[in-house]
Design an enzyme around this catalytic site. Structure first.
Site, PDB file in Angstrom:
ATOM      1  N   ASP A   1      16.274  15.520 -33.058  1.00 50.89           N
ATOM      2  CA  ASP A   1      16.267  16.663 -34.256  1.00 50.89           C
ATOM      3  C   ASP A   1      17.581  17.073 -34.416  1.00 50.89           C
ATOM      4  O   ASP A   1      18.254  16.836 -33.369  1.00 50.89           O
ATOM      5  CB  ASP A   1      15.287  17.867 -34.077  1.00 50.89           C
ATOM      6  CG  ASP A   1      15.283  18.526 -35.250  1.00 50.89           C
ATOM      7  OD1 ASP A   1      15.401  18.007 -36.537  1.00 50.89           O
ATOM      8  OD2 ASP A   1      14.866  19.722 -35.285  1.00 50.89           O
TER       9      ASP A   1
ATOM     10  N   ASP B   1      12.672  20.985 -30.849  1.00 51.48           N
ATOM     11  CA  ASP B   1      12.267  22.113 -30.468  1.00 51.48           C
ATOM     12  C   ASP B   1      11.534  22.896 -31.389  1.00 51.48           C
ATOM     13  O   ASP B   1      11.007  24.246 -31.293  1.00 51.48           O
ATOM     14  CB  ASP B   1      13.703  23.057 -29.964  1.00 51.48           C
ATOM     15  CG  ASP B   1      14.366  23.131 -31.139  1.00 51.48           C
ATOM     16  OD1 ASP B   1      14.085  22.855 -32.276  1.00 51.48           O
ATOM     17  OD2 ASP B   1      15.349  24.163 -30.945  1.00 51.48           O
TER      18      ASP B   1
ATOM     19  N   ASN C   1       5.442 -14.471   3.645  1.00 46.37           N
ATOM     20  CA  ASN C   1       4.546 -14.513   4.965  1.00 46.37           C
ATOM     21  C   ASN C   1       3.294 -15.063   4.630  1.00 46.37           C
ATOM     22  O   ASN C   1       2.585 -15.858   5.449  1.00 46.37           O
ATOM     23  CB  ASN C   1       4.172 -12.754   5.232  1.00 46.37           C
ATOM     24  CG  ASN C   1       5.323 -12.255   5.958  1.00 46.37           C
ATOM     25  OD1 ASN C   1       6.198 -12.867   6.349  1.00 46.37           O
ATOM     26  ND2 ASN C   1       5.287 -10.866   5.892  1.00 46.37           N
TER      27      ASN C   1
ATOM     28  N   ASP D   1       8.679  18.951 -34.658  1.00 47.24           N
ATOM     29  CA  ASP D   1       8.910  18.046 -33.706  1.00 47.24           C
ATOM     30  C   ASP D   1       7.777  17.568 -32.572  1.00 47.24           C
ATOM     31  O   ASP D   1       8.004  16.749 -31.869  1.00 47.24           O
ATOM     32  CB  ASP D   1      10.228  18.485 -32.860  1.00 47.24           C
ATOM     33  CG  ASP D   1      11.615  18.557 -33.723  1.00 47.24           C
ATOM     34  OD1 ASP D   1      11.575  17.828 -34.573  1.00 47.24           O
ATOM     35  OD2 ASP D   1      12.128  19.814 -33.584  1.00 47.24           O
TER      36      ASP D   1
ATOM     37  N   GLU E   1       0.728  -1.279   0.032  1.00 47.14           N
ATOM     38  CA  GLU E   1      -0.075   0.088  -0.005  1.00 47.14           C
ATOM     39  C   GLU E   1       0.750   1.165  -0.217  1.00 47.14           C
ATOM     40  O   GLU E   1       0.260   2.305  -0.134  1.00 47.14           O
ATOM     41  CB  GLU E   1      -1.065  -0.018   1.247  1.00 47.14           C
ATOM     42  CG  GLU E   1      -0.161  -0.022   2.466  1.00 47.14           C
ATOM     43  CD  GLU E   1       0.167  -1.309   3.098  1.00 47.14           C
ATOM     44  OE1 GLU E   1       0.270  -1.510   4.304  1.00 47.14           O
ATOM     45  OE2 GLU E   1      -0.036  -2.394   2.204  1.00 47.14           O
TER      46      GLU E   1
ATOM     47  N   ASN F   1       2.338  -4.802   9.371  1.00 47.17           N
ATOM     48  CA  ASN F   1       2.426  -3.935   8.099  1.00 47.17           C
ATOM     49  C   ASN F   1       2.398  -2.684   8.025  1.00 47.17           C
ATOM     50  O   ASN F   1       3.399  -2.340   7.111  1.00 47.17           O
ATOM     51  CB  ASN F   1       1.234  -4.681   7.124  1.00 47.17           C
ATOM     52  CG  ASN F   1       1.168  -4.317   5.840  1.00 47.17           C
ATOM     53  OD1 ASN F   1       2.181  -4.869   5.078  1.00 47.17           O
ATOM     54  ND2 ASN F   1       0.510  -3.610   5.258  1.00 47.17           N
TER      55      ASN F   1
END
Length: 879
Positions: free
Chosen positions: A353, A621, A689, A625, A311, A714
């Site tokens: 590029d 840029d 476990n 592109d 978690e 846990n």
């Protein structure tokens, strides 16, 4: 009704077909003529097909994006945990044990994940919207019965006759009807800085243009390109989304699928989900059958489900990525999308590029040679006088000449000359001239321009300051030199002079004759100083570098050679147009340079590489592109890029030094390493476990651990993992691309997990026999013994698994990890002696227990090291 939106391939094919047809047949197909459409016809077409604007798709309402953000396996796992936790902490808990804490914490995790994804969903739509800002608001349209007049550009329809002049931005895809010295800049689409000439009478065969880029069609003008000089008339073929430019907006707005990171998280989530769906029912039925307490079995199995799912993964992932983003920001790299950091590290191919990325995007005067091929300041001086005294717009070549002359001190020549007149540049002559007069009243005509044009007006040459008549042999040598310099990626401008100048104040083109050729100047867009070291660093880190450019192959080959990219094989856009994806993949993997590519071809190359399990980055840029930046797993741009490129990119470099790319790659691998470290450690530990729980449940007359004890254990273990984002990674790990592999995680979990079970079973035996915890009344002692062993082995094992090397000696964890390990292990030992321990059903452990505990921890560590070495030898992998 709205016009049907065509595919990019259909748009390109339509333009090729229009290029081949005669203009009368195009008029017939479009229902128009040289006089244009009638106002009534134009209005009807506007109603039928919609305005000439790029609006791809209707934006979904916000709640649709929000709902979509929840429909993710990872989010669904967290929601399932919330649901299960409701039963453990609320529904089946006593009044004194009810707690919303776990539900609130996991809900916050879900909220963070959903908000981050939700905020990214608008990115593609915003990016596409930016394209509309590039289009002018009016254009000159000829309608039947009226002269050409400026009309709102969104009102342009197919069949309209458009009048173009210098400075106009072309409002739609057009077939040219009439041209006068028309030169168009297509840099926004192709990346080529030089204007291209267009002709109404362009002729080509179907075979010639079948695999040709649309931008190379000589009688087609594309939406979004700019008229540099000349004038033209054209008929509109396609508008709005159905233009070539509109197809770029389509590809940016569309969903490009999941990135490598997103696919990795999804695959791991599905692995954990499948494991949980298999193990939890087994635990439930084993406990129910053996204990005959089905409610207790349900509570216990729900606790196992919570324990099976890492978690802390969303928190660990977010923390790792955020820490990486902060670290990169200090190095001049701004991360727009957090997941792209891991993709940075997983990247095994970087496509880039050329202009402005590998190069300075700045023209410099590289050579100024006389006819013997030697550098000569005399050539530079004459070139400088021409560039300085011209009154027209000084282009990049002129500025480069002036800059070099000033650095060489040649600008002092201005003290001795004054301007008399000039003959302006035009694209037909491709040259310009100035007339200057020295302080001794001697006049000279100085001309510079394209080599073939200058040679055509020269009758003489200057060698060693002596003038000789030009001969065919000399002309041949001149062009050998020019071609040689062109092959080196240079643009060549020739320089000529003339001293037999009349004493008049006005000069014309006819005066450009009988000139003396004195030399040439060679210009380059030089590679960035950081390019060579950056490229070599990328190769060293296992990343293949490929140039994907719209520029020509000669210039690209020169730049590639200069920066250390193999340039022996070059593939052109025309070569790949008709290839299947499989053939394109073979071609793309076999070369490092793909030139003369359209934006769609760049995107296709990246997609083909991604489909074959490569993680692809793209560095660019320009407008051309944008599609590639969006498609790539990690799009990288610079802060000086055009808006659409910055918006499409995931990462923005504030520093033009490309060496920061290496730092980004290393940081990405460090981030991924710490994420995968947590997943493998936690998944294998949880697997062990659960395996232990199954054995204990089958043979013990009581639960091996209460649900609340499992949750506390846990929680403590999860807290111990918070420090992992600050852990170190072994240097060797950072040298190769690191990618998600759910099968590897599953294999790791199954092979390493049972190691902990060996010592869990040993603990069961110890508590059952040595300490006599073998009756339901002694269950708290049994549970306390396993609680401590389980927590300490889980926490300590981090140091064994985090490295291939010998822990604590050859590889040490970071300070935060060591501190957190010590704190959690100390808490684990102390809790059975505290009120909290009593509250959750634990009891104080006898002193001699801790001697056994030490032996178990040492034996566990030793066996884990042995298994690690066996695993590495067998599978040649670890973290």
């Amino acid at each position: 009704m709205a016009d049907k939106i065509l595919s990019a391939n259909q748009i390109s094919q339509n333009l090729r077909e229009a290029s081949l047809k005669n203009i009368e047949s195009i008029y017939d197909e479009l229902g128009t003529s040289t006089e244009g459409l009638s106002p009534v016809d134009a209005a009807q077409r506007l109603r039928d097909f919609g305005p000439n604007e790029i609006t791809y798709g209707k934006r979904s309402p916000w709640y649709a994006y929000l709902l979509k953000s929840f429909l993710d396996p990872f989010i669904l796992i967290l929601l399932a945990i919330v649901f299960l936790t409701f039963f453990t902490d609320i529904a089946f808990a006593s009044m004194t044990e009810k707690s919303w804490v776990t539900i609130v914490i996991i809900s916050i995790m879900i909220l963070i994940s959903v908000v981050l994804r939700f905020s990214q969903e608008y990115k593609s739509q915003i990016t596409a919207d930016n394209l509309k800002d590039l289009i002018p608001t009016t254009t000159a349209i000829k309608r039947r019965g009226t002269d050409a007049a400026e009309i709102v550009m969104t009102d342009v329809v197919t069949g309209d006759i458009i009048h173009l002049a210098a400075g106009d931005l072309i409002p739609a895809d057009m077939r040219l009807i009439q041209t006068v010295d028309l030169f168009i800049s297509q840099s926004s689409l192709t990346g080529e800085s030089e204007p291209v000439e267009r002709f109404a009478d362009f002729a080509a065969s179907a075979d010639d243009i079948e695999n040709q880029n649309v931008s190379d069609l000589g009688n087609i003008a594309l939406m979004g390109t700019i008229v540099v000089s000349g004038s033209a008339k054209g008929v509109v073929l396609q508008t709005g989304n159905n233009t070539y430019f509109g197809s770029i907006a389509e590809s940016i707005a569309k969903d490009v699928g999941e990135t490598s990171f997103e696919e990795g998280v999804k695959s791991v989530s599905m692995l954990l989900l499948r494991f949980m769906l298999v193990m939890v029912p087994i635990v439930f039925f084993v406990n129910g059958i053996t204990k005959q307490d089905w409610l207790g079995a349900l509570l216990f199995s729900i606790s196992i489900a919570v324990g099976l799912t890492p978690e802390m993964l969303p928190t660990l992932v977010s923390t790792n990525l955020a820490k990486g983003a902060v670290s990169l920001s200090r190095k001049g790299i701004i991360v727009k999308r957090l997941s792209s950091i891991q993709n940075f590290g997983a990247m095994d191919i970087l496509c880039t590029d050329k202009t402005g990325t590998l190069t300075e995007d700045k023209i410099v005067l590289e050579k100024y040679l006389d006819l013997k091929g030697e550098e000569n300041d005399r050539v530079l001086r004459y070139g400088y006088l021409n560039s300085y005294f011209q009154t027209g717009l000084k282009n990049l070549l002129d500025l480069a000449v002036i800059d070099r002359a000033e650095k060489n001190g040649i600008d002092e020549a201005l003290n001795f000359y004054k301007k008399v007149d000039e003959i302006p540049f035009d694209f037909n002559r491709r040259r310009m001239s100035v007339v200057v007069e020295s302080e001794k009243n001697r006049r000279q005509l100085i001309t510079k321009g394209a080599a073939e044009e200058i040679v055509s007006i020269c009758s003489f040459v200057e060698i060693n300051r002596e003038v000789f008549p030009i001969t065919d042999e000399i002309v041949e040598r001149v062009f050998e030199t020019v071609n040689s310099l062109n092959a080196q990626g240079m643009r060549i401008i020739a320089v000529a002079r003339k001293t037999d100048v009349p004493d008049v104040d006005v000069f014309c083109v006819e005066d450009e004759s009988d000139m003396v050729l004195i030399g040439y100047m060679g210009f380059l867009d030089p590679p960035k100083e950081s390019s060579i070291s950056a490229i070599q660093a990328l190769y060293k880190h296992g990343i293949d570098v490929k140039i994907l450019t719209g520029d020509n192959d000669i210039v690209t080959k020169k730049i590639a050679s200069d920066v250390g990219i193999p340039s022996d094989k070059i593939v052109l856009g025309s070569d790949i147009e008709a290839l299947s994806d499989e053939d394109l993949y073979e071609l793309a993997t076999g070369t490092s340079i793909l030139a003369k590519l359209s934006p769609l071809q760049k995107e296709r190359v990246i997609t083909v590489l991604q489909d074959r399990e490569h993680v692809v980055g793209y560095l660019g840029d320009g407008i051309n592109d944008a599609q590639a930046l969006k498609q790539a797993d990690v799009g990288i741009s610079v802060d000086t890029a055009v808006d659409i490129a910055r918006e499409s990119a995931d990462i923005i470099m504030l520093d033009k030094d490309l060496n920061v790319l290496e730092e980004g790659v290393v940081e990405g691998r460090r981030v991924f390493g710490n994420i995968i470290k947590y997943i493998k450690i936690t998944a294998s530990s949880n697997f062990g476990n659960v395996f232990s729980v199954l054995i204990a449940s089958a043979f013990l007359p009581f639960l091996p651990m209460l649900p609340i004890q499992l949750l506390v254990q846990n929680l403590l273990y999860s807290v111990s993992q918070i420090s992992i984002p600050w852990d170190n990674m072994d240097e060797e790990y950072l040298h190769e691309p690191q990618q998600w592999n759910a099968d590897e995680i599953g294999k790791f979990m199954v092979c390493i997990g049972p190691v902990s079970s060996v010592f869990d079973i040993a603990t069961f035996w110890m508590m059952w026999t040595v300490f006599g915890a073998n009756t339901p009344e002694m269950a708290p002692l049994f549970q306390s013994g396993w609680f401590v062993v389980g927590l300490l082995t889980q926490t300590l094992i981090v140091h064994m698994i985090r490295t291939r090397k010998l822990p604590f000696i050859q590889s040490r964890a970071s300070g935060p990890v060591n501190i957190m390990t010590a704190v959690i292990m100390a808490l684990g030992i102390l809790i059975p002696f505290t009120g909290l321990g009593t509250y959750i059903g634990l009891v104080a452990l006898p002193a001699r227990y801790f001697a056994w505990l030490l032996g178990i921890l040492i034996a566990y560590s030793a066996l884990t090291e042995i298994m690690k070495n066996v695993y590495i030898r067998k599978f040649n992998s670890w973290i």
